[in-house]
Design an enzyme around this catalytic site. Structure first.
Site, short mmCIF file in Angstrom:
data_model
loop_
_atom_site.label_atom_id
_atom_site.label_comp_id
_atom_site.label_asym_id
_atom_site.label_seq_id
_atom_site.Cartn_x
_atom_site.Cartn_y
_atom_site.Cartn_z
N ASP A 1 0.87 -1.17 0.00
CA ASP A 1 0.00 0.00 0.00
C ASP A 1 0.91 1.22 0.00
OD1 ASP A 1 -2.24 1.69 0.23
OD2 ASP A 1 -2.04 1.72 2.41
N GLU B 1 -1.43 -1.36 -4.76
CA GLU B 1 -2.62 -0.55 -4.96
C GLU B 1 -2.40 0.40 -6.12
OE1 GLU B 1 -5.28 2.76 -2.65
OE2 GLU B 1 -4.57 1.05 -1.49
N ASP C 1 -2.34 1.04 7.44
CA ASP C 1 -1.58 0.85 6.21
C ASP C 1 -1.22 -0.62 6.00
OD1 ASP C 1 -1.32 3.67 5.30
OD2 ASP C 1 -0.29 3.89 7.21
#
Length: 182
Positions: free
Chosen positions: A7, A69, A141
Site C-alpha cells: 500500500d 494498490e 496501512d
C-alpha cells in the site's frame, strides 16, 4: 504461493505478506516503511527509503508475487503526483527483484475483503484480522497491504485462468489520432 501486498504512501508505505494454499490463507508478516524522519522537501531521499524498504521486505520474506494498490486521482493534483512517485519507487523495487506485480484499485480490494466498495479503514482492519486469524487489529496501512495480498490470493488465480484460456492478440492495424487508438 507467498504474496506481498504493498500500500504505497509517501510518509507511510504498508506491506503485508500472506501465504495462499488453495483457498486457505496464512498470515506471515506485516508492517510499514516510514519516511517521516526525512524532511518533507527531500523527496528523492524519501523515495530511496521506500525503494530500499521494499527491497528489504522482498529479500526477507521471499514472496512469489506482489500486489500493489493502483493510484486514483485525488482532488489535489500535487498529492496525486507525490503518491504516484512513491508508488513508482515501490514498483521499481519489486520489478528489480524480478517479481510479478498485479495492480488493484482500492475499490477492488475493499470489495474482495469487506464485500462492498465503500468500506472504511476500520472495516478493512476488522475483516483482515478475521480472515487471517490475527490476535489483534493490524495498523491501517498494513491492513490495506494485507487486503491487497488477500485480493490477489482470491482474484489472481481467476485472472491467471482467464489469461490462459483466452489469449489476447495485439491489434496491428490500429491507427493513432490525438492519443486514441482506432
Amino acid at each position: 504461493m507467498r504474496i506481498l501486498g504493498i500500500d504505497p504512501g509517501l510518509r507511510t508505505t504498508g506491506f503485508g505478506v500472506v501465504d495462499s494454499e488453495g483457498g486457505r490463507l496464512r498470515y506471515v508478516a506485516s508492517g510499514t516503511i516510514q519516511t517521516g524522519a526525512v524532511a518533507i522537501g527531500e523527496l528523492p531521499r524519501r523515495l530511496k527509503i521506500i525503494f530500499d524498504g521494499v527491497r528489504e521486505v522482498t529479500a526477507r520474506y521471499r514472496p512469489d508475487c506482489a500486489a500493489v494498490e493502483f493510484v486514483f486521482v485525488n482532488v489535489n493534483p500535487q498529492s496525486t503526483l507525490l503518491l504516484g512517485q512513491a508508488r513508482g519507487a515501490a514498483l521499481a523495487a519489486l520489478v528489480s527483484t524480478e517479481l510479478a506485480v498485479a495492480e488493484y484499485t482500492a475499490l477492488q480490494m475493499k470489495k474482495a475483503v469487506v464485500g462492498h466498495g465503500q468500506a472504511r479503514k476500520e472495516q478493512i482492519q476488522q475483516m483482515v484480522m478475521r480472515l487471517l486469524g490475527l490476535p489483534g487489529l493490524p495498523g491501517k496501512d498494513a491492513a490495506d497491504a494485507l487486503g491487497l495480498a488477500i485480493t490477489h490470493a482470491h482474484a489472481g488465480a481467476s485472472f491467471a485462468a482467464i489469461g490462459r484460456s483466452a489469449a489476447l492478440a495485439r491489434r496491428a492495424h490500429a491507427q493513432f489520432r490525438r492519443g486514441r487508438a482506432y
